[in-house]
Design a protein around this motif. Structure first.
Motif, PDB file in Angstrom:
ATOM      1  N   ILE A 107     -13.868   5.533  13.325  1.00 37.99           N
ATOM      2  CA  ILE A 107     -12.500   5.502  12.824  1.00 37.99           C
ATOM      3  C   ILE A 107     -12.517   5.093  11.354  1.00 37.99           C
ATOM      4  N   GLN A 108     -11.636   5.720  10.552  1.00 35.69           N
ATOM      5  CA  GLN A 108     -11.586   5.449   9.120  1.00 35.69           C
ATOM      6  C   GLN A 108     -10.141   5.169   8.698  1.00 35.69           C
ATOM      7  N   VAL A 109      -9.979   4.139   7.868  1.00 36.78           N
ATOM      8  CA  VAL A 109      -8.665   3.760   7.344  1.00 36.78           C
ATOM      9  C   VAL A 109      -8.730   3.892   5.823  1.00 36.78           C
ATOM     10  N   ILE A 110      -7.813   4.667   5.245  1.00 32.13           N
ATOM     11  CA  ILE A 110      -7.840   4.972   3.810  1.00 32.13           C
ATOM     12  C   ILE A 110      -6.470   4.697   3.203  1.00 32.13           C
ATOM     13  N   SER A 111      -6.466   4.035   2.033  1.00 32.13           N
ATOM     14  CA  SER A 111      -5.242   3.881   1.250  1.00 32.13           C
ATOM     15  C   SER A 111      -5.634   3.702  -0.206  1.00 32.13           C
ATOM     16  N   THR A 112      -4.913   4.360  -1.091  1.00 31.79           N
ATOM     17  CA  THR A 112      -5.234   4.303  -2.511  1.00 31.79           C
ATOM     18  C   THR A 112      -5.194   2.860  -3.017  1.00 31.79           C
ATOM     19  N   GLY A 113      -6.242   2.474  -3.731  1.00 30.31           N
ATOM     20  CA  GLY A 113      -6.299   1.137  -4.312  1.00 30.31           C
ATOM     21  C   GLY A 113      -6.935   0.101  -3.415  1.00 30.31           C
ATOM     22  N   PHE A 114      -7.333   0.516  -2.181  1.00 27.14           N
ATOM     23  CA  PHE A 114      -7.943  -0.423  -1.245  1.00 27.14           C
ATOM     24  C   PHE A 114      -9.302   0.109  -0.802  1.00 27.14           C
ATOM     25  N   LYS A 115     -10.146  -0.806  -0.360  1.00 25.18           N
ATOM     26  CA  LYS A 115     -11.450  -0.405   0.148  1.00 25.18           C
ATOM     27  C   LYS A 115     -11.283   0.413   1.427  1.00 25.18           C
ATOM     28  N   THR A 116     -12.042   1.500   1.526  1.00 25.24           N
ATOM     29  CA  THR A 116     -12.030   2.313   2.735  1.00 25.24           C
ATOM     30  C   THR A 116     -12.716   1.566   3.870  1.00 25.24           C
ATOM     31  N   ILE A 117     -12.086   1.592   5.056  1.00 26.15           N
ATOM     32  CA  ILE A 117     -12.652   0.933   6.233  1.00 26.15           C
ATOM     33  C   ILE A 117     -13.220   2.002   7.153  1.00 26.15           C
ATOM     34  N   SER A 118     -14.469   1.851   7.536  1.00 26.27           N
ATOM     35  CA  SER A 118     -15.111   2.749   8.502  1.00 26.27           C
ATOM     36  C   SER A 118     -15.735   1.895   9.596  1.00 26.27           C
ATOM     37  N   ASN A 126      -6.803  -1.502  21.308  1.00 27.68           N
ATOM     38  CA  ASN A 126      -5.967  -2.081  20.256  1.00 27.68           C
ATOM     39  C   ASN A 126      -6.866  -2.544  19.112  1.00 27.68           C
ATOM     40  N   LEU A 127      -6.642  -1.974  17.920  1.00 26.86           N
ATOM     41  CA  LEU A 127      -7.467  -2.297  16.753  1.00 26.86           C
ATOM     42  C   LEU A 127      -6.569  -2.639  15.569  1.00 26.86           C
ATOM     43  N   ASP A 128      -6.742  -3.828  15.020  1.00 25.66           N
ATOM     44  CA  ASP A 128      -6.055  -4.226  13.791  1.00 25.66           C
ATOM     45  C   ASP A 128      -7.051  -4.204  12.633  1.00 25.66           C
ATOM     46  N   PHE A 129      -6.550  -3.863  11.466  1.00 22.69           N
ATOM     47  CA  PHE A 129      -7.409  -3.797  10.287  1.00 22.69           C
ATOM     48  C   PHE A 129      -6.793  -4.594   9.147  1.00 22.69           C
ATOM     49  N   GLU A 130      -7.653  -5.054   8.233  1.00 24.87           N
ATOM     50  CA  GLU A 130      -7.224  -5.791   7.042  1.00 24.87           C
ATOM     51  C   GLU A 130      -7.702  -5.028   5.812  1.00 24.87           C
ATOM     52  N   LEU A 131      -6.748  -4.476   5.067  1.00 26.75           N
ATOM     53  CA  LEU A 131      -7.096  -3.767   3.846  1.00 26.75           C
ATOM     54  C   LEU A 131      -7.352  -4.759   2.723  1.00 26.75           C
ATOM     55  N   ALA A 187       0.841  -1.187   0.000  1.00 26.14           N
ATOM     56  CA  ALA A 187       0.000   0.000   0.000  1.00 26.14           C
ATOM     57  C   ALA A 187       0.878   1.240   0.000  1.00 26.14           C
ATOM     58  N   GLN A 188       0.331   2.321  -0.521  1.00 25.32           N
ATOM     59  CA  GLN A 188       1.026   3.591  -0.427  1.00 25.32           C
ATOM     60  C   GLN A 188       0.745   4.136   0.979  1.00 25.32           C
ATOM     61  N   ARG A 189       0.517   5.410   1.109  1.00 27.50           N
ATOM     62  CA  ARG A 189       0.252   5.987   2.428  1.00 27.50           C
ATOM     63  C   ARG A 189      -1.055   5.435   2.988  1.00 27.50           C
ATOM     64  N   ILE A 190      -0.991   4.957   4.235  1.00 27.40           N
ATOM     65  CA  ILE A 190      -2.189   4.457   4.916  1.00 27.40           C
ATOM     66  C   ILE A 190      -2.563   5.480   5.980  1.00 27.40           C
ATOM     67  N   LYS A 191      -3.716   6.101   5.798  1.00 25.10           N
ATOM     68  CA  LYS A 191      -4.162   7.157   6.701  1.00 25.10           C
ATOM     69  C   LYS A 191      -5.223   6.624   7.650  1.00 25.10           C
ATOM     70  N   ILE A 192      -5.034   6.933   8.955  1.00 21.59           N
ATOM     71  CA  ILE A 192      -6.002   6.534   9.977  1.00 21.59           C
ATOM     72  C   ILE A 192      -6.491   7.809  10.655  1.00 21.59           C
ATOM     73  N   ALA A 193      -7.812   7.949  10.764  1.00 20.31           N
ATOM     74  CA  ALA A 193      -8.357   9.179  11.341  1.00 20.31           C
ATOM     75  C   ALA A 193      -9.647   8.887  12.079  1.00 20.31           C
ATOM     76  N   LEU A 194      -9.893   9.697  13.126  1.00 21.82           N
ATOM     77  CA  LEU A 194     -11.197   9.712  13.784  1.00 21.82           C
ATOM     78  C   LEU A 194     -11.998  10.827  13.122  1.00 21.82           C
ATOM     79  N   LEU A 195     -13.107  10.449  12.479  1.00 21.10           N
ATOM     80  CA  LEU A 195     -13.879  11.423  11.724  1.00 21.10           C
ATOM     81  C   LEU A 195     -14.421  12.522  12.629  1.00 21.10           C
ATOM     82  N   ASN A 196     -14.504  13.720  12.064  1.00 22.41           N
ATOM     83  CA  ASN A 196     -15.023  14.902  12.768  1.00 22.41           C
ATOM     84  C   ASN A 196     -14.198  15.239  14.013  1.00 22.41           C
TER      85      ASN A 196
END
Length: 749
Positions: free
Chosen positions: A65-76, A88-93, A31-40
């Motif tokens: 919480i939202q996880v974004i990376s180009t070419g992958f499905k956005t996780i919300s 502790n939260l793990d995610f699978e892109l 993946a390129q840049r993987i961004k993790i953010a709490l919305l609002n």
């Protein structure tokens, strides 16, 4: 005391903000840049190269919480932060279902990421085809841009697949990379492939004869079946329509031993309703009963070497014609009917030889038996095709080499006067391909193939491809090559048309050859808020020599075939746009502008049944609170030239603009189950609109009351006011009205 209170307040506030969220984002591909953010909120970060991330000093409360990376499905995902507790939260892109990171094999016979392939390959997953469920692969292709299932017979409803406006014989259909669907099965064998066993469908537009040999002139469709190791233990997909068309797809996985896994698939289709909504006395849709059984084995071997083998058997009984027809009228001249019995068996497999080098032996074989009656015309055909191929795959420095030898044996015999004796042909070939990587951004592919046909002699097909990765989001590809097709005319459309016209061949038909060049451009756009857009545009040009053209107009009782005395062109531009919004709304939109023409003796003509413009779309939206998925799919076609019988034929010489649109609702609230239903052909379009009839002279299908002059021209009489004969070739689209459907899917992993 005052200062003590302030110190306590400071530590209490700090404690309430001391919560952290940390974890790891896993992904199959880089993946390129993987961004993790709490919305609002102001809390955001990026994962490191290993996928680890951490958000600190978060107040307690509810967040998304939202996880974004180009070419992958956005996780919300909704989360709750409890004071003094770290989370502790793990995610699978996962790759976007309509994205560009899929692994493809069709373009180069090698497994490679789609973006890294020098040859453009379009990929469609089962998720795409679920948006408009169909009973066969043939029907499922209707929502792919530039690909159009074309009916060739208004009674028996047989057809083929057009790519970029080119007729079905120019399309090679593969199963797991093997040329298993060809010749007779181009007309009859595309039905019965269980949709539940399809892993993905890969499409290459333009000649691919340098790798695949004959028939890959206009393009190829490669149906990749599921690997038994990755398939669910059990799957089922059952649906029916308001026409009472019932389709059943079943898939079951077994482990007979520790080193063997097998996947069994069964497809059953039944449609037994006589419907005549256009009131011409003939069935609107062919009645059919079909059963297909598919079995694929995968064996575990030392050093993870490949060994798979699969077999399929299919039987179909279909008929169409006069609504009064029964089997007792089969082949007679009392009540007209077209009855087709099809028996087909297939075997395909790949075995990696136990060498240090990567050497794979691939094989396929099929037998196809056809017993048909078109009124009083009998068409009984027997076809056998065997294919054997040995490939060597080797990387040497910057060179990625592929070399192979192949041989194809074809046997064909039928009971028509045009086939005086059974025909057996051998088509041995040798090919080599070298993909040279100059840099991570630049590569060139050189390939060539030599085939020797036992009838037509030597055939040479080279190709070249260049890929330039301008940056992470922009890719250019330039491809050029030649294609060829060894003609076996009667196995392709003779059976579909012989019920109403005689087939005439003016001379010994020569192999068709083509030259193609196309420029492909891909642009990925990441808007940074979870919105992603992918744009793919291809400009293409194909020039044919020796193209075989069909003459419907000289004699209304005949189809006259001959090599063109000139050349033929297929050129145009095609664009696909994928758009994913963070709200869950997804768009897949495509359009193709075509310019196809035959140029003979300085005169340019547009071929029959070739559109100038086509567009497709798929719009999906998931309503999370209701666990409901909405899919709206459709296509639109511009007018096409249609075959008329005479100057007095009252039917329109061109089809109208028309569109087939569908809507589907899928309920996902039950674990393992999907309940779906909707409406097909929302606009209620049928080809009969604006036409007095589709099939001419259904009142006299045996032409008993047709009179001719001394030159063989049909006379206009009181009971034949338009001077026509019985004809079923005036057809360009499906003849089913608006209808509902309801189905249920189940997967046990």
């Amino acid at each position: 005391m005052k200062y003590l209170f302030l110190i306590m307040l400071f530590f209490s506030v700090k404690a309430s903000y001391s919560q952290t969220i940390s974890g790891k984002v896993n992904r199959d591909n880089d993946a390129q840049r993987i961004k993790i953010a709490l919305l609002n909120s102001e809390f955001k970060t990026e994962a490191d190269s290993l996928g680890n991330y951490k958000l600190e000093n978060i107040p307690g409360g509810d967040y998304k919480i939202q996880v974004i990376s180009t070419g992958f499905k956005t996780i919300s995902q909704k989360i709750s932060i409890v004071e003094n507790e770290n989370l502790n939260l793990d995610f699978e892109l996962k790759d976007n279902e309509n994205e560009l990171n899929e692994v493809v094999v069709s373009g180069t016979l090698k497994a490679v990421k789609r973006l890294e392939s020098a040859v453009p390959v379009e990929v469609y997953s089962p998720v795409f085809f679920k948006k408009n469920p169909t009973a066969s692969i043939y029907d499922a292709l209707q929502n792919i841009n530039g690909v159009r299932p074309q009916l060739n017979c208004g009674v028996c409803n047989t057809g083929d697949i057009h790519i970029n406006g080119l007729e079905g014989p120019y399309t090679l259909v593969l199963i797991d990379g093997m040329p298993i669907v060809s010749s007779l099965s181009t007309v009859y064998g595309l039905s019965g492939i269980p949709n539940s066993l399809v892993e993905r469908i890969e499409i290459v537009k333009g000649p691919a004869s340098s790798l695949y040999g004959s028939e890959a002139v206009g393009g190829l469709i490669n149906i990749i079946t599921k690997n038994p190791l990755n398939a669910p233990m059990f799957s089922a997909d059952v649906f029916t329509t308001s026409y009472l068309e019932t389709n059943v797809d079943l898939g079951m996985k077994f482990n007979p031993s520790k080193k063997a896994t097998t996947l069994l698939g069964v497809n059953y289709f039944d449609y037994n309703q006589i419907i005549d909504k256009d009131h011409d006395g003939f069935t609107d849709v062919t009645l059919s009963k079909r059963v297909s059984i598919f079995n694929k084995w995968s064996f575990q071997r030392n050093n993870n070497r490949l060994f798979t083998i699969a077999a399929r058997g299919m039987y179909e009984d279909r008929w169409g014609g006069d609504v009064r027809w029964e089997k007792k009228f089969r082949g007679g001249d009392e009540i007209y009917g077209e009855s087709i019995y099809t028996k087909r068996g297939e075997l395909i497999g790949s075995y990696q030889l136990p060498f240090e080098e990567k050497v794979i032996l691939s094989f396929s074989g099929n037998v196809h038996y056809q017993d048909s009656r078109y009124g009083t015309t009998s068409y009984i055909a027997n076809q056998k095709i065997g294919f054997l191929q040995l490939t060597w795959d080797k990387k040497i420095g910057r060179n990625d080499l592929l070399a192979g030898i192949a041989n194809r044996y074809s046997y064909y015999d039928d009971n028509t006067t045009a086939t005086k004796e059974a025909e057996s042909t051998w088509l041995p070939g040798i090919f080599v391909q070298d993909e040279i990587r100059f840099s991570p951004k630049s590569q060139v592919l050189l390939g060539m193939r030599y085939d020797y046909n036992s009838i037509h002699g030597s055939i040479f097909t080279p190709r070249v491809a260049y890929r330039l990765k301008a940056n992470e989001n922009t890719i250019f590809r330039l491809n050029a090559g030649t294609g060829f097709r060894v003609v076996n005319l009667f196995t392709e459309d003779h059976a579909a048309l012989t019920g109403s016209r005689d087939v005439v061949i003016k001379s010994d038909l020569k192999p068709e050859q083509s030259f193609n060049v196309n420029l492909n451009y891909i642009q990925k756009i990441n808007f940074g808020n979870g919105t992603f857009m992918g744009i793919e545009t291809t400009v293409f040009y194909t020039r044919f020599s020796n193209k075989i053209i069909s003459d419907y107009e000289t004699d209304p009782n005949k189809i006259i075939y001959d090599n063109i005395n000139g050349y033929a062109l297929s050129q145009g531009i095609s664009t696909n746009v994928d758009l994913n919004l963070p709200s869950g709304l997804k768009f897949i939109v495509g359009a193709t502008v075509l310019d196809n023409k035959n140029v003979e003796n300085g005169i340019s003509e547009t071929p029959f049944l070739t559109e100038k413009f086509t567009a497709t779309w798929s719009i999906s939206y998931k309503i999370e609170p209701l666990k409901l998925l909405l899919d709206y799919t459709g296509n639109v076609y511009s007018p096409m030239k249609l075959p008329l019988l005479s100057e007095t034929d009252p039917r329109s010489p061109k089809s109208p603009w028309y569109s087939i649109q569908n809507i589907q609702f899928t309920y996902l609230g039950w674990k393992g189950f999907e309940l779906y239903g909707g409406v097909k052909n929302l606009l209620n379009f049928t080809p009969k609109q604006n036409n007095p009839f589709l099939i001419s002279r259904t009142n006299d299908p045996f032409d008993k009351n047709v009179q001719y002059d001394s030159a063989g021209k049909v006379l206009v009489t009181s009971n034949n006011p338009y001077g026509l004969t019985f004809d079923t070739t005036y057809v360009y689209g499906q003849n089913q009205t608006i209808r509902g459907f309801l189905g249920l899917r189940y997967n046990l992993k």
